[in-house]
Design a protein around this motif. Structure first.
Motif, PDB file in Angstrom:
ATOM      1  N   GLU A 120       1.257   7.706  -1.683  1.00 55.27           N
ATOM      2  CA  GLU A 120       1.645   6.382  -1.216  1.00 55.27           C
ATOM      3  C   GLU A 120       0.581   5.342  -1.553  1.00 55.27           C
ATOM      4  O   GLU A 120       0.902   4.195  -1.882  1.00 55.27           O
ATOM      5  CB  GLU A 120       1.921   6.436   0.290  1.00 55.27           C
ATOM      6  CG  GLU A 120       3.247   7.134   0.609  1.00 55.27           C
ATOM      7  CD  GLU A 120       3.263   7.800   1.961  1.00 55.27           C
ATOM      8  OE1 GLU A 120       2.309   7.580   2.742  1.00 55.27           O
ATOM      9  OE2 GLU A 120       4.220   8.549   2.249  1.00 55.27           O
ATOM     10  N   LEU A 121      -0.691   5.722  -1.477  1.00 64.59           N
ATOM     11  CA  LEU A 121      -1.754   4.798  -1.888  1.00 64.59           C
ATOM     12  C   LEU A 121      -1.645   4.482  -3.373  1.00 64.59           C
ATOM     13  O   LEU A 121      -1.861   3.341  -3.800  1.00 64.59           O
ATOM     14  CB  LEU A 121      -3.123   5.400  -1.566  1.00 64.59           C
ATOM     15  CG  LEU A 121      -3.507   5.451  -0.086  1.00 64.59           C
ATOM     16  CD1 LEU A 121      -4.810   6.221   0.098  1.00 64.59           C
ATOM     17  CD2 LEU A 121      -3.649   4.043   0.483  1.00 64.59           C
ATOM     18  N   LEU A 149      -0.259   0.749  -7.630  1.00 60.77           N
ATOM     19  CA  LEU A 149       0.532   0.495  -8.826  1.00 60.77           C
ATOM     20  C   LEU A 149       1.387  -0.753  -8.658  1.00 60.77           C
ATOM     21  O   LEU A 149       1.437  -1.623  -9.539  1.00 60.77           O
ATOM     22  CB  LEU A 149       1.426   1.707  -9.116  1.00 60.77           C
ATOM     23  CG  LEU A 149       2.374   1.595 -10.314  1.00 60.77           C
ATOM     24  CD1 LEU A 149       1.577   1.422 -11.604  1.00 60.77           C
ATOM     25  CD2 LEU A 149       3.264   2.821 -10.405  1.00 60.77           C
ATOM     26  N   GLY A 150       2.068  -0.859  -7.501  1.00 63.37           N
ATOM     27  CA  GLY A 150       2.893  -2.030  -7.251  1.00 63.37           C
ATOM     28  C   GLY A 150       2.072  -3.300  -7.221  1.00 63.37           C
ATOM     29  O   GLY A 150       2.476  -4.345  -7.757  1.00 63.37           O
ATOM     30  N   GLU A 161       8.179  -5.632  -5.082  1.00 61.87           N
ATOM     31  CA  GLU A 161       8.023  -5.986  -3.672  1.00 61.87           C
ATOM     32  C   GLU A 161       8.636  -4.912  -2.779  1.00 61.87           C
ATOM     33  O   GLU A 161       8.083  -4.588  -1.719  1.00 61.87           O
ATOM     34  CB  GLU A 161       8.673  -7.344  -3.402  1.00 61.87           C
ATOM     35  CG  GLU A 161       7.919  -8.523  -3.989  1.00 61.87           C
ATOM     36  CD  GLU A 161       6.496  -8.629  -3.457  1.00 61.87           C
ATOM     37  OE1 GLU A 161       6.283  -8.338  -2.258  1.00 61.87           O
ATOM     38  OE2 GLU A 161       5.599  -8.987  -4.239  1.00 61.87           O
ATOM     39  N   ASP A 162       9.771  -4.350  -3.186  1.00 70.44           N
ATOM     40  CA  ASP A 162      10.379  -3.252  -2.420  1.00 70.44           C
ATOM     41  C   ASP A 162       9.438  -2.058  -2.349  1.00 70.44           C
ATOM     42  O   ASP A 162       9.290  -1.412  -1.302  1.00 70.44           O
ATOM     43  CB  ASP A 162      11.703  -2.825  -3.056  1.00 70.44           C
ATOM     44  CG  ASP A 162      12.787  -3.873  -2.909  1.00 70.44           C
ATOM     45  OD1 ASP A 162      12.611  -4.799  -2.095  1.00 70.44           O
ATOM     46  OD2 ASP A 162      13.810  -3.769  -3.616  1.00 70.44           O
ATOM     47  N   LEU A 163       8.797  -1.755  -3.482  1.00 68.90           N
ATOM     48  CA  LEU A 163       7.855  -0.645  -3.530  1.00 68.90           C
ATOM     49  C   LEU A 163       6.677  -0.885  -2.598  1.00 68.90           C
ATOM     50  O   LEU A 163       6.250   0.013  -1.858  1.00 68.90           O
ATOM     51  CB  LEU A 163       7.355  -0.448  -4.972  1.00 68.90           C
ATOM     52  CG  LEU A 163       6.295   0.622  -5.210  1.00 68.90           C
ATOM     53  CD1 LEU A 163       6.817   1.986  -4.804  1.00 68.90           C
ATOM     54  CD2 LEU A 163       5.864   0.635  -6.673  1.00 68.90           C
ATOM     55  N   LEU A 164       6.154  -2.111  -2.593  1.00 67.12           N
ATOM     56  CA  LEU A 164       5.036  -2.434  -1.712  1.00 67.12           C
ATOM     57  C   LEU A 164       5.453  -2.372  -0.243  1.00 67.12           C
ATOM     58  O   LEU A 164       4.700  -1.884   0.604  1.00 67.12           O
ATOM     59  CB  LEU A 164       4.494  -3.828  -2.052  1.00 67.12           C
ATOM     60  CG  LEU A 164       3.767  -3.944  -3.397  1.00 67.12           C
ATOM     61  CD1 LEU A 164       3.401  -5.400  -3.673  1.00 67.12           C
ATOM     62  CD2 LEU A 164       2.519  -3.078  -3.408  1.00 67.12           C
TER      63      LEU A 164
END
Length: 213
Positions: free
Chosen positions: A57-58, A63-64, A110-113
């Motif tokens: 997740e980090l 990456l995002g 933004e969804d990924l973040l």
């Protein structure tokens, strides 16, 4: 896991070799040893899995975050090209498609973040403001019709649709629902968005034709 299996086998082998005739106390000790190994194994697997998930997740978050800068450069450059006078209509249309695609990619980033933030224990960021659901719906419908040429989306609005919500989140919600309805619904059937407002609530219903998933 293989190390715990080897530890268990080694201890039991040494233990049984030192025993003559097994007594009740020795068997009880052996049972407690096996229970302790099982508990340690479970704790170790859970801890390892949690660390792997956190590292993943980090990485997704980093990456995002790092994707936003080059994506912003693509968007600004394509916007400048689309507004320029030196391009012919076909090239200008291509530049505009790049802008549209870059905006969609920015939303995915933004969804990924957001996903990474919530998985790491942070609250989903919200920015409520006064808005009208019908206006947001019209924007989403135009976006969906651009990305899905030939799609038929009908909007039925009634009542008071003004309220205090996060405009971006509502648009994201509608975009996902309408986009899925267009993509997975029957090709011949229209998609309808029914919006109704009352004194203390607003209701949005998205329908599509075809068999349910």
């Amino acid at each position: 896991i293989s190390e715990y299996r080897a530890l268990r086998a080694s201890v039991i082998r040494i233990w049984t070799a030192r025993l003559g005739v097994a007594d009740r106390d020795a068997l009880d000790q052996l049972t407690r040893f096996n229970e302790a190994i099982d508990e340690a194994l479970t704790d170790s697997v859970e801890r390892y899995t949690a660390e792997v998930d956190r590292s993943r997740e980090l990485l997704l978050g980093a990456l995002g975050h790092d994707l936003r800068n080059p994506l912003g450069a693509v968007m600004l450059s394509a916007t400048a090209l689309a507004r320029g006078e030196s391009l012919d209509p076909a090239a200008r249309a291509s530049a505009q498609r790049i802008v549209t695609s870059a905006k969609r990619m920015a939303k995915l980033v933004e969804d990924l973040l957001d996903f990474t933030r919530t998985r790491l224990g942070q609250a989903l960021p919200l920015a409520p403001q006064s808005m009208d659901l019908a206006e947001v719906c019209e924007e989403v419908v135009r976006e969906v019709e651009t990305t899905h040429p030939g799609a038929i989306v009908r909007v039925l609005a009634s009542g008071d649709l003004a309220g205090h919500w996060d405009r971006g989140r509502v648009a994201q919600l509608l975009s996902n629902l309408v986009g899925n309805a267009v993509e997975h619904g029957a090709a011949f059937g229209p998609v309808s968005i029914e919006m109704s407002g009352a004194a203390d609530e607003a209701r949005i219903v998205v329908r599509n034709s075809g068999p349910p998933i």
